[in-house]
Design a protein around this motif. Structure first.
Motif, short mmCIF file in Angstrom:
data_model
loop_
_atom_site.label_atom_id
_atom_site.label_comp_id
_atom_site.label_asym_id
_atom_site.label_seq_id
_atom_site.Cartn_x
_atom_site.Cartn_y
_atom_site.Cartn_z
N ASP A 244 0.92 -1.08 0.10
CA ASP A 244 0.24 0.13 -0.06
C ASP A 244 0.95 1.19 -0.01
N GLN B 113 0.57 4.16 -0.92
CA GLN B 113 -0.22 5.46 -0.50
C GLN B 113 0.05 5.67 1.13
N SER B 114 -0.43 4.65 1.72
CA SER B 114 -0.13 4.77 3.27
C SER B 114 1.16 4.75 3.64
N LEU C 55 3.25 6.78 1.93
CA LEU C 55 3.51 8.09 1.67
C LEU C 55 2.98 8.89 2.89
N GLN C 56 1.61 8.50 3.20
CA GLN C 56 0.86 9.19 4.30
C GLN C 56 2.01 9.31 5.69
N PRO D 254 1.98 6.45 -6.90
CA PRO D 254 0.50 6.92 -6.65
C PRO D 254 0.61 8.47 -7.05
N LEU E 43 1.22 15.06 0.29
CA LEU E 43 1.98 13.90 0.24
C LEU E 43 3.47 14.03 -0.07
#
Ligand SMILES: [Zn+2]
Ligand SMILES: [Zn+2]
Length: 250
Positions: free
Chosen positions: A15, A17-18, A20-21, A46, A52
């Motif tokens: 994942d 995205q997470s 990067l968060q 992403p 981000l």
């Protein structure tokens, strides 16, 4: 902060995205992602989003996967968007491909870097002297020695080149010799990197399965301690250095 070497395209990161968060929450603004095996060459980051970290890409063929047929399908069309070539280099440890292939493929990537005016991210394992010999024919290029570890003699030789040094998790278990050599390097040449998902900092292993860019501040702190400099100064220097080194605009 800028993570100058993170394998966000690695399949273990299910994942991104997470990842990067969490990196953003830790104060990481940009991540350089080397795509250094054929399976990763067509990876899409992403989509960019407010808040981000920005993701910049490098394409290369790692010496573990060095094979002439693989390099033949190298996606040259992407290089106009690349911030570097690599990671590439030589690996004389057990995981390296046959050496004659490694040499041939490393040289071809040095030529590509020259042709496209891109810096080269170097991977060295028991091979730094051999890499320095290869660099002699490519004195005009900029280099990043990722996962840097070198003797003072090697650093003196690399001082003749436009070379940056990626400091990573080996800060936590660095030999005295390497630390002494490191202190001689100009701070303008230092970058910080996680090399995630590998190289998880020892004190994170109880709670984290993999290393990730959110752990970059640990490396900045360890480096600041070793250099006896304030953390904020090391943060500023390494961020400005990475921008300059990879000509980042975002
Ligand atoms: Zn490497
Ligand atoms: Zn790597």
């Amino acid at each position: 902060m800028i993570d100058s070497h993170c394998h966000l395209a690695d399949r273990r990161f299910t994942d991104p995205q997470s990842i990067l968060q969490r990196a953003a929450s830790a104060g990481v603004n940009s991540i350089i992602v080397p795509l250094s095996r054929a399976e990763e060459w067509h990876w899409q980051p992403p989509p960019p989003a407010d808040g981000l970290p920005t993701v910049a890409l490098s394409w290369g063929l790692h010496p573990w996967f060095a094979h002439p047929e693989t390099l033949a399908s190298f996606p040259r069309q992407y290089l106009q968007d690349a911030v570097a070539i690599g990671e590439c280099g030589l690996d004389f440890g057990p995981r390296g491909a046959p050496r004659h292939w490694q040499y041939a493929i490393f040289r071809q990537q040095l030529h590509l870097a020259r042709e496209h005016r891109l810096p080269v991210i170097l991977h060295a394992c028991k091979s730094l002297d051999a890499i320095i010999l290869e660099m002699r024919k490519f004195r005009d290029l900029r280099y990043i020695l990722h996962g840097a570890r070198a003797s003072s003699q090697q650093l003196a030789q690399l001082g003749e080149y436009d070379c940056f040094f990626g400091i990573g998790s080996n800060m936590f278990r660095a030999s005295r010799r390497w630390l002494e050599a490191l202190r001689q390097l100009p701070v303008e040449r230092l970058l910080v990197e996680t090399d995630a998902p590998d190289q998880c900092p020892p004190h994170r292993r109880d709670t984290a399965t993999y290393n990730e860019p959110a752990f970059l501040p640990d490396i900045v702190q360890a480096l600041a301690r070793q250099l006896q400099l304030p953390v904020a100064r090391v943060q500023q220097h390494t961020t400005a250095n990475a921008r300059r080194c990879f000509s980042l605009t975002a």
